[in-house]
Scaffold this motif. Sequence first.
Motif, PDB file in Angstrom:
ATOM      1  N   THR A   1       1.680  -5.130   3.479  1.00 45.94           N
ATOM      2  CA  THR A   1       0.636  -5.424   4.454  1.00 45.94           C
ATOM      3  C   THR A   1       0.201  -6.876   4.319  1.00 45.94           C
TER       4      THR A   1
ATOM      5  N   GLU B   1      -8.761  -0.081  -0.635  1.00 46.84           N
ATOM      6  CA  GLU B   1     -10.153  -0.536  -0.545  1.00 46.84           C
ATOM      7  C   GLU B   1     -10.370  -1.873  -1.258  1.00 46.84           C
TER       8      GLU B   1
ATOM      9  N   GLU C   1       0.836   4.196   1.685  1.00 46.53           N
ATOM     10  CA  GLU C   1       1.243   4.756   2.977  1.00 46.53           C
ATOM     11  C   GLU C   1       1.751   3.693   3.952  1.00 46.53           C
TER      12      GLU C   1
ATOM     13  N   SER D   1      -8.646  -3.362  10.439  1.00 42.99           N
ATOM     14  CA  SER D   1      -9.523  -2.190  10.486  1.00 42.99           C
ATOM     15  C   SER D   1      -9.584  -1.548   9.105  1.00 42.99           C
ATOM     16  N   ARG D   2     -10.594  -0.735   8.894  1.00 46.05           N
ATOM     17  CA  ARG D   2     -10.760  -0.081   7.598  1.00 46.05           C
ATOM     18  C   ARG D   2      -9.610   0.868   7.272  1.00 46.05           C
ATOM     19  N   SER D   3      -8.996   1.457   8.282  1.00 44.51           N
ATOM     20  CA  SER D   3      -7.904   2.396   8.035  1.00 44.51           C
ATOM     21  C   SER D   3      -6.655   1.688   7.499  1.00 44.51           C
ATOM     22  N   ASN D   4      -6.587   0.376   7.652  1.00 50.82           N
ATOM     23  CA  ASN D   4      -5.449  -0.385   7.139  1.00 50.82           C
ATOM     24  C   ASN D   4      -5.626  -0.803   5.686  1.00 50.82           C
ATOM     25  N   ASN D   5      -6.728  -0.426   5.067  1.00 49.18           N
ATOM     26  CA  ASN D   5      -7.022  -0.842   3.701  1.00 49.18           C
ATOM     27  C   ASN D   5      -7.084   0.387   2.804  1.00 49.18           C
ATOM     28  N   GLU D   6      -5.937   0.940   2.478  1.00 51.91           N
ATOM     29  CA  GLU D   6      -5.874   2.162   1.671  1.00 51.91           C
ATOM     30  C   GLU D   6      -6.429   1.968   0.263  1.00 51.91           C
TER      31      GLU D   6
ATOM     32  N   GLN E   1       0.828  -1.195   0.000  1.00 50.44           N
ATOM     33  CA  GLN E   1       0.000   0.000   0.000  1.00 50.44           C
ATOM     34  C   GLN E   1       0.874   1.262   0.000  1.00 50.44           C
TER      35      GLN E   1
END
Length: 136
Positions: free
Chosen positions: A39, A54, A35, A47-52, A33
């Motif tokens: 991963t 999408e 940022e 969490s959703r924040s770990n899936n840049e 990813q």
Amino acid sequence: MNKTKTLTPTLWIPLILAVLVFIAFRFLPFVNQPELGATTIPVLTESRSNNELEISTNGPILVPIAAGVLFLLGLWNLSNPQMNRTTSAFTALMGVIMLEYYVVFAMDYNKEAATYLSAMGIGFWVLLILGIIMVL
């Protein structure tokens, strides 16, 4: 008549595949990813924040389930070599279950006209290859 169990190399295949799938699922980077960098699937689905990017994260849960079943099949195969043909059929079924994620991934990827395929990590490709090997 004395029946002895002979452990041939083919009896170990489901167990070895299961261990390889667990290692690839848990430790190999699934996606690179922008940022977050490399991963793994557990981090990606945490969490959703770990899936840049999408990426759809509903299907990867099938991978450890299939690997767990494959591990149990491998143990069964070692304890009862007469079930080798049955175990090979179930191994192929677990491969189909794993590959189901990739079919859904490809459908979503085409539908969204996404461009992140080049960002997929070694874990993505290793799990795909292991799923294909299971089916064969």
